[in-house]
Design a protein around this motif. Structure first.
Motif, PDB file in Angstrom:
ATOM      1  N   PHE A  46       0.905  -1.151  -0.045  1.00  0.00           N
ATOM      2  CA  PHE A  46      -0.059  -0.012  -0.125  1.00  0.00           C
ATOM      3  C   PHE A  46       1.070   1.108  -0.055  1.00  0.00           C
ATOM      4  O   PHE A  46       2.084   1.180   0.907  1.00  0.00           O
ATOM      5  CB  PHE A  46      -0.851   0.162   1.087  1.00  0.00           C
ATOM      6  CG  PHE A  46      -1.964   1.154   1.205  1.00  0.00           C
ATOM      7  CD1 PHE A  46      -2.911   1.301   0.563  1.00  0.00           C
ATOM      8  CD2 PHE A  46      -1.717   2.032   2.322  1.00  0.00           C
ATOM      9  CE1 PHE A  46      -3.878   2.363   0.371  1.00  0.00           C
ATOM     10  CE2 PHE A  46      -2.801   3.310   2.384  1.00  0.00           C
ATOM     11  CZ  PHE A  46      -3.587   3.247   1.372  1.00  0.00           C
ATOM     12  N   PHE A  62      -0.598  15.754  -5.817  1.00  0.00           N
ATOM     13  CA  PHE A  62      -0.133  14.261  -5.556  1.00  0.00           C
ATOM     14  C   PHE A  62      -0.040  13.507  -6.891  1.00  0.00           C
ATOM     15  O   PHE A  62       0.626  12.422  -7.010  1.00  0.00           O
ATOM     16  CB  PHE A  62      -0.934  13.827  -4.595  1.00  0.00           C
ATOM     17  CG  PHE A  62      -2.480  13.677  -5.169  1.00  0.00           C
ATOM     18  CD1 PHE A  62      -3.211  14.671  -4.846  1.00  0.00           C
ATOM     19  CD2 PHE A  62      -2.862  12.515  -5.861  1.00  0.00           C
ATOM     20  CE1 PHE A  62      -4.547  14.787  -5.367  1.00  0.00           C
ATOM     21  CE2 PHE A  62      -4.038  12.581  -6.281  1.00  0.00           C
ATOM     22  CZ  PHE A  62      -4.926  13.508  -6.060  1.00  0.00           C
ATOM     23  N   VAL A  63      -0.786  13.949  -7.927  1.00  0.00           N
ATOM     24  CA  VAL A  63      -0.838  13.202  -9.177  1.00  0.00           C
ATOM     25  C   VAL A  63       0.547  12.934  -9.749  1.00  0.00           C
ATOM     26  O   VAL A  63       0.817  11.784  -9.943  1.00  0.00           O
ATOM     27  CB  VAL A  63      -1.715  13.861 -10.168  1.00  0.00           C
ATOM     28  CG1 VAL A  63      -1.775  13.239 -11.634  1.00  0.00           C
ATOM     29  CG2 VAL A  63      -3.226  13.817  -9.634  1.00  0.00           C
ATOM     30  N   MET A  64       1.288  14.018  -9.900  1.00  0.00           N
ATOM     31  CA  MET A  64       2.600  13.985 -10.513  1.00  0.00           C
ATOM     32  C   MET A  64       3.496  13.314  -9.414  1.00  0.00           C
ATOM     33  O   MET A  64       4.495  12.453  -9.896  1.00  0.00           O
ATOM     34  CB  MET A  64       3.122  15.173 -11.092  1.00  0.00           C
ATOM     35  CG  MET A  64       2.313  15.700 -12.047  1.00  0.00           C
ATOM     36  SD  MET A  64       1.793  14.801 -13.460  1.00  0.00           S
ATOM     37  CE  MET A  64       3.643  14.470 -14.153  1.00  0.00           C
ATOM     38  N   LEU A  66       2.979  10.795  -7.728  1.00  0.00           N
ATOM     39  CA  LEU A  66       2.996   9.345  -7.663  1.00  0.00           C
ATOM     40  C   LEU A  66       3.873   8.933  -8.730  1.00  0.00           C
ATOM     41  O   LEU A  66       4.414   7.472  -8.731  1.00  0.00           O
ATOM     42  CB  LEU A  66       1.560   9.075  -8.135  1.00  0.00           C
ATOM     43  CG  LEU A  66       1.173   7.560  -8.116  1.00  0.00           C
ATOM     44  CD1 LEU A  66       1.396   6.756  -6.683  1.00  0.00           C
ATOM     45  CD2 LEU A  66      -0.245   7.310  -8.763  1.00  0.00           C
ATOM     46  N   ASP A  67       4.134   9.792  -9.727  1.00  0.00           N
ATOM     47  CA  ASP A  67       5.013   9.138 -10.805  1.00  0.00           C
ATOM     48  C   ASP A  67       6.702   9.097 -10.130  1.00  0.00           C
ATOM     49  O   ASP A  67       7.646   8.255 -10.821  1.00  0.00           O
ATOM     50  CB  ASP A  67       5.221  10.239 -12.068  1.00  0.00           C
ATOM     51  CG  ASP A  67       4.159   9.981 -12.831  1.00  0.00           C
ATOM     52  OD1 ASP A  67       3.313   9.463 -12.564  1.00  0.00           O
ATOM     53  OD2 ASP A  67       4.141  10.770 -14.095  1.00  0.00           O
ATOM     54  N   ALA A  71       4.295   3.240 -10.175  1.00  0.00           N
ATOM     55  CA  ALA A  71       3.193   2.647  -9.984  1.00  0.00           C
ATOM     56  C   ALA A  71       2.676   1.657 -11.015  1.00  0.00           C
ATOM     57  O   ALA A  71       1.576   2.065 -11.589  1.00  0.00           O
ATOM     58  CB  ALA A  71       2.070   3.752  -9.643  1.00  0.00           C
ATOM     59  N   TRP A  72       3.481   0.943 -11.397  1.00  0.00           N
ATOM     60  CA  TRP A  72       3.220   0.171 -12.621  1.00  0.00           C
ATOM     61  C   TRP A  72       3.649  -1.420 -12.359  1.00  0.00           C
ATOM     62  O   TRP A  72       5.147  -1.495 -11.961  1.00  0.00           O
ATOM     63  CB  TRP A  72       3.651   0.634 -13.804  1.00  0.00           C
ATOM     64  CG  TRP A  72       2.994  -0.264 -15.066  1.00  0.00           C
ATOM     65  CD1 TRP A  72       3.771  -1.492 -15.737  1.00  0.00           C
ATOM     66  CD2 TRP A  72       1.772  -0.222 -15.713  1.00  0.00           C
ATOM     67  NE1 TRP A  72       2.829  -1.870 -16.635  1.00  0.00           N
ATOM     68  CE2 TRP A  72       1.545  -1.002 -16.602  1.00  0.00           C
ATOM     69  CE3 TRP A  72       0.532   0.885 -15.314  1.00  0.00           C
ATOM     70  CZ2 TRP A  72       0.330  -1.114 -17.514  1.00  0.00           C
ATOM     71  CZ3 TRP A  72      -0.538   0.825 -16.211  1.00  0.00           C
ATOM     72  CH2 TRP A  72      -0.573  -0.086 -17.108  1.00  0.00           C
ATOM     73  N   PRO A  73       3.105  -2.583 -12.241  1.00  0.00           N
ATOM     74  CA  PRO A  73       1.384  -2.472 -12.504  1.00  0.00           C
ATOM     75  C   PRO A  73       1.006  -1.706 -11.417  1.00  0.00           C
ATOM     76  O   PRO A  73       1.304  -1.383 -10.423  1.00  0.00           O
ATOM     77  CB  PRO A  73       1.051  -3.941 -12.286  1.00  0.00           C
ATOM     78  CG  PRO A  73       2.401  -4.767 -12.588  1.00  0.00           C
ATOM     79  CD  PRO A  73       3.324  -3.838 -12.236  1.00  0.00           C
ATOM     80  N   PRO A  74      -0.628  -1.413 -11.732  1.00  0.00           N
ATOM     81  CA  PRO A  74      -1.414  -0.265 -10.966  1.00  0.00           C
ATOM     82  C   PRO A  74      -1.255  -0.779  -9.464  1.00  0.00           C
ATOM     83  O   PRO A  74      -1.151  -2.035  -9.205  1.00  0.00           O
ATOM     84  CB  PRO A  74      -2.650  -0.341 -11.434  1.00  0.00           C
ATOM     85  CG  PRO A  74      -2.536  -0.553 -13.008  1.00  0.00           C
ATOM     86  CD  PRO A  74      -1.413  -1.583 -12.977  1.00  0.00           C
ATOM     87  N   ILE A  75      -1.244   0.250  -8.424  1.00  0.00           N
ATOM     88  CA  ILE A  75      -1.099  -0.098  -7.086  1.00  0.00           C
ATOM     89  C   ILE A  75      -2.076   0.463  -6.325  1.00  0.00           C
ATOM     90  O   ILE A  75      -2.966   1.094  -6.687  1.00  0.00           O
ATOM     91  CB  ILE A  75       0.302   0.700  -6.606  1.00  0.00           C
ATOM     92  CG1 ILE A  75       0.148   2.147  -6.729  1.00  0.00           C
ATOM     93  CG2 ILE A  75       1.625  -0.039  -7.183  1.00  0.00           C
ATOM     94  CD1 ILE A  75       1.294   2.820  -6.130  1.00  0.00           C
ATOM     95  N   ARG A  76      -2.167  -0.302  -5.013  1.00  0.00           N
ATOM     96  CA  ARG A  76      -3.387   0.311  -3.911  1.00  0.00           C
ATOM     97  C   ARG A  76      -2.537   1.480  -3.555  1.00  0.00           C
ATOM     98  O   ARG A  76      -1.491   1.427  -2.900  1.00  0.00           O
ATOM     99  CB  ARG A  76      -3.231  -0.673  -2.985  1.00  0.00           C
ATOM    100  CG  ARG A  76      -3.950  -2.014  -3.215  1.00  0.00           C
ATOM    101  CD  ARG A  76      -4.311  -2.760  -2.066  1.00  0.00           C
ATOM    102  NE  ARG A  76      -4.875  -4.008  -2.277  1.00  0.00           N
ATOM    103  CZ  ARG A  76      -4.149  -5.293  -2.756  1.00  0.00           C
ATOM    104  NH1 ARG A  76      -2.992  -5.344  -3.135  1.00  0.00           N
ATOM    105  NH2 ARG A  76      -5.443  -6.284  -3.015  1.00  0.00           N
ATOM    106  N   GLU A  77      -3.436   2.697  -3.748  1.00  0.00           N
ATOM    107  CA  GLU A  77      -2.585   3.855  -3.359  1.00  0.00           C
ATOM    108  C   GLU A  77      -3.861   5.031  -3.076  1.00  0.00           C
ATOM    109  O   GLU A  77      -4.936   4.949  -3.158  1.00  0.00           O
ATOM    110  CB  GLU A  77      -1.865   4.585  -4.370  1.00  0.00           C
ATOM    111  CG  GLU A  77      -1.146   5.747  -4.243  1.00  0.00           C
ATOM    112  CD  GLU A  77      -1.832   6.825  -4.555  1.00  0.00           C
ATOM    113  OE1 GLU A  77      -1.349   8.099  -4.298  1.00  0.00           O
ATOM    114  OE2 GLU A  77      -2.892   7.080  -5.334  1.00  0.00           O
ATOM    115  N   SER A  78      -3.415   5.939  -1.811  1.00  0.00           N
ATOM    116  CA  SER A  78      -4.414   6.838  -1.273  1.00  0.00           C
ATOM    117  C   SER A  78      -3.442   8.014  -1.006  1.00  0.00           C
ATOM    118  O   SER A  78      -2.227   8.197  -1.121  1.00  0.00           O
ATOM    119  CB  SER A  78      -4.993   6.384  -0.244  1.00  0.00           C
ATOM    120  OG  SER A  78      -6.025   7.481  -0.020  1.00  0.00           O
TER     121      SER A  78
END
Lengths: 349, 388
Positions: A46, A62-64, A66-67, A71-78
């Motif tokens: 997580f 926060f969007v950028m 995360l880069d 986050a690949w493959p897609p992750i559990r994230e908040s």
């Protein structure tokens, strides 16, 4: 509760980052923390972060961010629009559900891009208070004055807090400010907002902080001496300054009670005191002697906005992991004049 | 470790309007929260913790507004969290709140999501020029229109596919007194003749700009047993995120959405969502996202989404109604829109959806939210019966 521990911590600070954006600041620190954790990036269960759009001046900071994670493959994230310490709280909850065994937590902010003292005015009641634009320093000064009047302490005591922080910060590579100022020199400097002088106020800091959490046997297998989270709680108070007793921090005391601070001896405390008087108010609320507070120098030495609360948890965890402390308490704050407070008790095994 | 069961024991929402001039931001969230508490048979002092969600703070110009809202939401002396995960935030906020109960940390959690868009302008709030970044000066519609054109090319969907959704969701909204848009007169011709905003999106293919709030009270098994009204049990919940700047992303049919759906279906024991669910409330801010998400969420094979819409499968009287409340196309207080999806499906399985209540067969329904440029997903499946 499930046993969860800090197994890795990294952070960086700079007074004014001239070259790199937030993602570029984050990427190396995230890599450093994951590498040191002994857990593969792809095995992290997580991810949760804390940041603040108004520092960047645009939506979705926060969007950028995360880069920087990969986050690949897609992750559990908040993400929380709060200091990274509250991101750690959300991650701790995810670990408590048993759904995941590890978590990556980070907080970041580039405060030097604007006037952070004024930006924080936008946190205030938008109809009645924010239009007056009181800066966070103005509000802190009101609190400091109320505290000095009620406690019988003096500006000399505040200078003592600053001198201790600056001496402690000499051993902290991330400190923006450190040294051996004399009390007389500190008291001779001009007020910014009475009774607060420049050295009583945090230095504007760009910073990122990263913590890796792991549960139970995983934590033991990757770390010789994990810093176990024995208690974690946070509380908020009414927003209006007139509705609170500014001379104390009731929400810190309440969170400390729920986190079990008093159920054992405390070797080390790190508090998110952005102003000198807050060290004293928070020490009283936590029931710890100010002499053991902020061995890193604390936010008076370096205060990465949105990461400094998470850094407090990390600084205590680091001392437990390296064996210099056995049981400690960390504190984080948010909102005007200590409105919201988080308390975390950490312990070695 | 076994997780604790979680139930929705109370739901409240505002009447959504383009401008709720009659209330402040605090008044808006309180309106939804009071209704949820009354539904749960509780008062403020019964609540252990409060979790607030909303989209970017710039939409109202208040930084971390939960600090100011602490009093209005009865949070003083309690833990309060503020979630922000872009457009998916309403869904992820509900999930964070539910996890507090699932983890056994709290028994009763109030969760609220809102947006008061009339305080500012979301399109331009989304379009702040950032140094060293390509400018996005057309808001969300300008961002998503190229994805939709790519979907049309891939699937061969005819141009009217989106317009059919625009009509269907607005007619559903007529059944829902809380919906912002009430357009009983809407026709396909009206949608086709409305202004072209971002090809192929016309004015009536887009969501409105709304003020509104949604609130839920989530409780443990013990709390659910004492609830005065039927409850909705959480059968599964999941979140997934993927990177923004990444060449292998498929923004038309994102992997994060597929993974999130697979996870939530696994938890809820759903093998065929079209058959195993009674309805779905899915985040469709632009009409074309119904066929696109039908495929992404596994309701049909890739390329067939538009056919389900055209056949009427997703209509109110179809075999798998999508957005019986009228959906995001009829009410869009952005930060709340995800939680409205989550709360509306809770109302459906509780049998409390009123004029837009669907027929219950399996007693299970899907709530869905997405955000950013389709990188962020949050979903839950709720059911009338307690999960085994």
């Amino acid at each position: 509760m499930r046993d969860v521990a800090v197994v890795s911590f990294s952070y960086s600070t700079v007074a004014k980052e001239q070259m790199r954006n937030e993602v570029e600041m984050l990427a190396p620190v995230i890599t450093e923390a994951i590498d040191a954790s002994g857990i593969a990036r792809s095995d992290i269960g997580f991810t949760c972060s804390g940041s603040f759009d108004y520092l960047q001046g645009g939506p979705f900071s926060f969007v950028m961010g995360l880069d920087a994670v990969g986050a690949w493959p897609p992750i559990r994230e908040s993400h929380v629009e709060m200091d990274g310490a509250w991101a750690l709280y959300e991650a701790w909850i995810a670990l408590q559900t048993g759904e995941v065994d590890s978590a990556l937590v980070y907080g970041f902010g580039k405060a030097s891009q604007g006037n952070v003292h004024e930006i924080m005015s936008l946190q205030l009641d938008p109809y009645y208070v924010a239009p007056l634009w009181p800066s966070m320093v103005d509000l802190a000064a009101l609190q400091a004055r109320a505290y000095l009047d009620a406690s019988g302490r003096s500006e000399r005591d505040l200078a003592g807090v600053v001198a201790q922080a600056m001496r402690s910060a000499r051993d902290t590579p991330q400190a923006i400010r450190s040294g051996e100022p004399s009390i007389e020199d500190l008291l001779a400097s001009p007020y910014v907002a009475s009774p607060l002088r420049d050295a009583d106020i945090f230095p504007t800091t760009d910073g990122v902080a990263v913590i890796v959490l792991a549960a139970g046997d995983l934590a033991r297998s990757v770390n010789k001496r994990p810093a176990w989270i024995r208690g974690l709680d946070h509380r908020i108070e009414p927003h209006s300054l007139g509705a609170r007793d500014l001379t104390r921090s009731d929400s810190t005391a309440l969170a400390a009670k729920h986190a079990g601070v008093a159920s054992g001896p405390i070797d080390v405390a790190e508090v998110h005191a952005q102003f000198s008087h807050e060290v004293l108010i928070l020490s009283e609320a936590l029931g710890v002697d100010p002499s053991i507070v902020n061995p890193s120098g604390g936010p008076l030495a370096a205060n990465g906005i949105m990461s400094a609360g998470l850094v407090r948890i990390g600084e205590v965890a680091r001392r437990i992991m390296d064996g210099t402390a056995n049981r400690g308490v960390a504190h984080a704050t948010s909102g005007p004049a200590l409105q919201q407070n988080l308390v975390c008790v950490l312990e070695g095994e | 470790m076994s997780k604790n069961a979680v139930a929705v024991v109370g739901v409240g929402q505002t009447h959504h309007r383009s401008s709720r001039k009659d209330v402040s931001m605090a008044g808006l969230v309180r309106e939804a929260a009071v209704e949820a508490l009354e539904d749960a048979g509780m008062t403020w002092s019964d609540i252990d913790a409060v979790v607030v969600g909303k989209a970017p703070d710039m939409f109202e110009g208040v930084a971390m507004p939960e600090l100011y809202l602490a009093d209005a939401l009865g949070a003083a002396g309690k833990p309060m969290l503020r979630v922000h995960t872009a457009g998916s935030v309403g869904g992820s906020t509900a999930i964070v709140a539910a996890k507090l109960v699932q983890a056994g940390v709290h028994e009763r959690v109030l969760t609220v999501a809102y947006e008061k868009q009339s305080e500012s302008n979301a399109t331009w709030g989304l379009s702040v020029p950032m140094p060293f970044s390509p400018p996005l000066v057309a808001g969300a519609g300008g961002y998503f229109a190229p994805m939709i054109r790519a979907y049309m090319t891939r699937s061969g969907a005819p141009r009217e596919s989106g317009h059919l959704v625009a009509v269907k969701d607005r007619l559903n909204a007529v059944r829902n007194p809380r919906a912002h848009l009430h357009m009983p007169e809407i026709t396909l011709k009206m949608v086709e003749e409305s202004w072209l905003l971002w090809d192929p999106l016309r004015y009536l293919d887009t969501c409105p700009s709304s003020d509104g709030a949604m609130a839920m009270v989530l409780g443990s098994e013990k709390v659910a047993a004492a609830a005065p009204n039927p409850v909705a049990w959480v059968h599964g919940m999941a979140m997934r995120s993927e990177p923004t700047m990444f060449a292998r992303r498929d923004q038309i049919n994102p992997q994060a959405g597929k993974d999130c759906a697979a996870d939530v279906y696994r938890q809820a024991g759903i093998s065929d969502p079209r058959r195993d669910l009674d309805c779905a409330e899915v985040y469709v801010p632009f009409s074309w996202y119904e066929p696109m998400w039908l495929e992404n969420l596994g309701f049909c094979a890739e390329g067939d989404g538009w056919k389900l819409t055209a056949e009427g499968a997703t209509a109110f009287d179809g075999d798998i109604p999508w957005n019986p409340s009228g959906g995001v196309l009829s009410s869009n207080p952005i930060g709340a829109s995800g939680m409205i999806r989550f709360g509306e499906v809770a109302q459906q399985v509780r049998g409390a959806a009123g004029g837009h209540q669907v027929e219950l067969k399996t007693g299970k329904a899907l709530g869905h939210a997405y955000g950013g440029g389709s990188q962020f997903f949050a979903m839950w499946v709720v059911g009338a019966k307690k999960p085994e």
